[in-house]
Design a protein around this motif. Structure first.
Motif, PDB file in Angstrom:
ATOM      1  N   VAL A 241     -38.533  -3.800  -6.725  1.00  0.00           N
ATOM      2  CA  VAL A 241     -37.837  -5.605  -7.199  1.00  0.00           C
ATOM      3  C   VAL A 241     -39.186  -6.074  -6.791  1.00  0.00           C
ATOM      4  N   GLN A 242     -39.208  -7.611  -7.312  1.00  0.00           N
ATOM      5  CA  GLN A 242     -39.623  -8.528  -7.018  1.00  0.00           C
ATOM      6  C   GLN A 242     -39.617  -9.637  -5.819  1.00  0.00           C
ATOM      7  N   ALA A 243     -40.944 -10.024  -5.176  1.00  0.00           N
ATOM      8  CA  ALA A 243     -40.048 -10.388  -4.609  1.00  0.00           C
ATOM      9  C   ALA A 243     -38.929 -11.908  -4.238  1.00  0.00           C
ATOM     10  N   GLY A 244     -38.184 -12.316  -3.829  1.00  0.00           N
ATOM     11  CA  GLY A 244     -36.968 -13.139  -4.707  1.00  0.00           C
ATOM     12  C   GLY A 244     -35.748 -12.166  -5.075  1.00  0.00           C
ATOM     13  N   ASP A 245     -36.200 -11.418  -4.754  1.00  0.00           N
ATOM     14  CA  ASP A 245     -34.998 -10.370  -5.993  1.00  0.00           C
ATOM     15  C   ASP A 245     -33.268 -10.534  -4.824  1.00  0.00           C
ATOM     16  N   SER A 246     -32.482  -9.301  -5.499  1.00  0.00           N
ATOM     17  CA  SER A 246     -31.940  -8.878  -4.268  1.00  0.00           C
ATOM     18  C   SER A 246     -32.129  -7.142  -4.687  1.00  0.00           C
ATOM     19  N   LEU A 247     -31.236  -7.157  -3.865  1.00  0.00           N
ATOM     20  CA  LEU A 247     -31.065  -5.332  -3.881  1.00  0.00           C
ATOM     21  C   LEU A 247     -29.793  -5.037  -2.964  1.00  0.00           C
ATOM     22  N   ARG A 248     -28.786  -3.865  -3.439  1.00  0.00           N
ATOM     23  CA  ARG A 248     -27.459  -3.423  -2.700  1.00  0.00           C
ATOM     24  C   ARG A 248     -27.966  -2.014  -2.048  1.00  0.00           C
ATOM     25  N   LEU A 249     -27.973  -2.148  -0.712  1.00  0.00           N
ATOM     26  CA  LEU A 249     -27.933  -0.183  -0.776  1.00  0.00           C
ATOM     27  C   LEU A 249     -26.542   0.208   0.096  1.00  0.00           C
ATOM     28  N   SER A 250     -26.125   1.519  -0.652  1.00  0.00           N
ATOM     29  CA  SER A 250     -24.943   1.752   0.235  1.00  0.00           C
ATOM     30  C   SER A 250     -25.645   3.436   0.949  1.00  0.00           C
ATOM     31  N   CYS A 251     -24.332   3.488   1.547  1.00  0.00           N
ATOM     32  CA  CYS A 251     -24.664   4.456   2.016  1.00  0.00           C
ATOM     33  C   CYS A 251     -22.917   5.453   2.751  1.00  0.00           C
ATOM     34  N   ALA A 252     -22.500   6.476   1.936  1.00  0.00           N
ATOM     35  CA  ALA A 252     -21.643   7.396   2.313  1.00  0.00           C
ATOM     36  C   ALA A 252     -22.081   8.459   2.965  1.00  0.00           C
ATOM     37  N   GLY A 253     -20.852   8.295   4.559  1.00  0.00           N
ATOM     38  CA  GLY A 253     -20.347   9.339   5.385  1.00  0.00           C
ATOM     39  C   GLY A 253     -19.458  10.460   4.914  1.00  0.00           C
ATOM     40  N   SER A 254     -19.853  11.793   5.229  1.00  0.00           N
ATOM     41  CA  SER A 254     -18.662  12.377   5.108  1.00  0.00           C
ATOM     42  C   SER A 254     -18.809  13.419   6.399  1.00  0.00           C
ATOM     43  N   GLY A 255     -17.601  14.183   6.680  1.00  0.00           N
ATOM     44  CA  GLY A 255     -17.541  14.722   7.851  1.00  0.00           C
ATOM     45  C   GLY A 255     -17.875  14.769   9.327  1.00  0.00           C
ATOM     46  N   GLY A 256     -17.179  13.584   9.392  1.00  0.00           N
ATOM     47  CA  GLY A 256     -17.025  13.445  11.041  1.00  0.00           C
ATOM     48  C   GLY A 256     -15.901  11.779  11.035  1.00  0.00           C
ATOM     49  N   THR A 257     -16.407  11.063  12.514  1.00  0.00           N
ATOM     50  CA  THR A 257     -15.861   9.808  12.158  1.00  0.00           C
ATOM     51  C   THR A 257     -16.694   8.949  12.618  1.00  0.00           C
ATOM     52  N   PHE A 258     -17.213   7.916  11.937  1.00  0.00           N
ATOM     53  CA  PHE A 258     -17.952   6.953  11.442  1.00  0.00           C
ATOM     54  C   PHE A 258     -17.323   5.595  12.801  1.00  0.00           C
ATOM     55  N   SER A 259     -18.127   5.170  14.234  1.00  0.00           N
ATOM     56  CA  SER A 259     -17.796   3.974  14.361  1.00  0.00           C
ATOM     57  C   SER A 259     -19.102   3.112  13.792  1.00  0.00           C
ATOM     58  N   THR A 260     -20.136   2.089  15.054  1.00  0.00           N
ATOM     59  CA  THR A 260     -20.684   1.691  14.658  1.00  0.00           C
ATOM     60  C   THR A 260     -21.783   2.791  13.746  1.00  0.00           C
ATOM     61  N   MET A 261     -22.096   1.686  12.218  1.00  0.00           N
ATOM     62  CA  MET A 261     -23.303   2.031  11.956  1.00  0.00           C
ATOM     63  C   MET A 261     -24.322   1.571  11.284  1.00  0.00           C
ATOM     64  N   GLY A 262     -25.300   1.489  11.590  1.00  0.00           N
ATOM     65  CA  GLY A 262     -26.222   0.562  11.421  1.00  0.00           C
ATOM     66  C   GLY A 262     -27.706   1.330  10.593  1.00  0.00           C
ATOM     67  N   TRP A 263     -28.303   0.124  10.382  1.00  0.00           N
ATOM     68  CA  TRP A 263     -29.416   0.431   9.206  1.00  0.00           C
ATOM     69  C   TRP A 263     -31.124   0.337  10.288  1.00  0.00           C
ATOM     70  N   PHE A 264     -31.593   1.327  10.155  1.00  0.00           N
ATOM     71  CA  PHE A 264     -33.108   1.437   9.821  1.00  0.00           C
ATOM     72  C   PHE A 264     -33.924   1.077   8.963  1.00  0.00           C
ATOM     73  N   ARG A 265     -35.612   0.794   9.112  1.00  0.00           N
ATOM     74  CA  ARG A 265     -36.475   0.421   8.188  1.00  0.00           C
ATOM     75  C   ARG A 265     -37.840   0.858   8.859  1.00  0.00           C
TER      76      ARG A 265
END
Length: 124
Positions: A12-36
Motif C-alpha cells: 500500500v501507499q503511505a496514508g492507506d489502511s489495511l486490516r490484518l486477520s489471524c485465525a486460530g485453531s486447535g486450542g483456546t486462545f486467551s490473550t492474543m497479540g500482534w508483533f512485527r
C-alpha cells in the motif's frame, strides 16, 4: 495442536489502511497479540487484546493509528492499521500470550504459537 494463520497483508501507499486477520485453531486462545519484524531487525510488539476484548495494549509507535479487536468466535483477532507509514513495513505475526506471563507484557519470549506471518509493505 495450536495453529495461527495470518492474512491481509499487501503493498500500500503511505496514508492507506489495511486490516490484518489471524485465525486460530486447535486450542483456546486467551490473550492474543500482534508483533512485527522489519528487515534486519528483531520482532517487536505491536498490540495485544484480552480474551473478551475488555483490555488492549499498544506499542507507542502505533497508538492512535492501529486498532486490535477480536471476532465473535474469540479465535480470531484483527489488526486495523490506518495512516500507514513506510516505517510500518514489516512481516506481521500473531501469537498467544503464555499462561505463565502477565497481562501487559510486550516481550516476544512471553508469547508463543507463532503464525507464519503476513507481509506489509508501505511505499512512500
Amino acid at each position: 495442536q495450536v495453529r495461527l494463520v495470518e492474512s491481509g497483508g499487501g503493498l500500500v501507499q503511505a496514508g492507506d489502511s489495511l486490516r490484518l486477520s489471524c485465525a486460530g485453531s486447535g486450542g483456546t486462545f486467551s490473550t492474543m497479540g500482534w508483533f512485527r519484524q522489519a528487515p534486519g531487525k528483531g520482532r517487536d510488539f505491536v498490540a495485544a487484546i484480552t480474551w473478551i476484548g475488555s483490555s488492549t495494549d499498544y506499542a507507542d509507535s502505533v497508538k492512535g493509528r492501529f486498532t486490535i479487536s477480536r471476532g465473535n468466535a474469540k479465535n480470531t483477532v484483527y489488526l486495523q492499521m490506518n495512516s500507514l507509514k513506510p516505517e510500518d513495513t514489516a512481516i506481521y505475526y500473531c501469537a498467544v500470550l503464555s499462561y505463565t506471563a502477565r497481562w501487559g507484557s510486550q516481550k516476544e519470549a512471553d508469547f508463543g504459537s507463532w503464525g507464519q506471518g503476513t507481509q506489509v509493505t508501505v511505499s512512500s
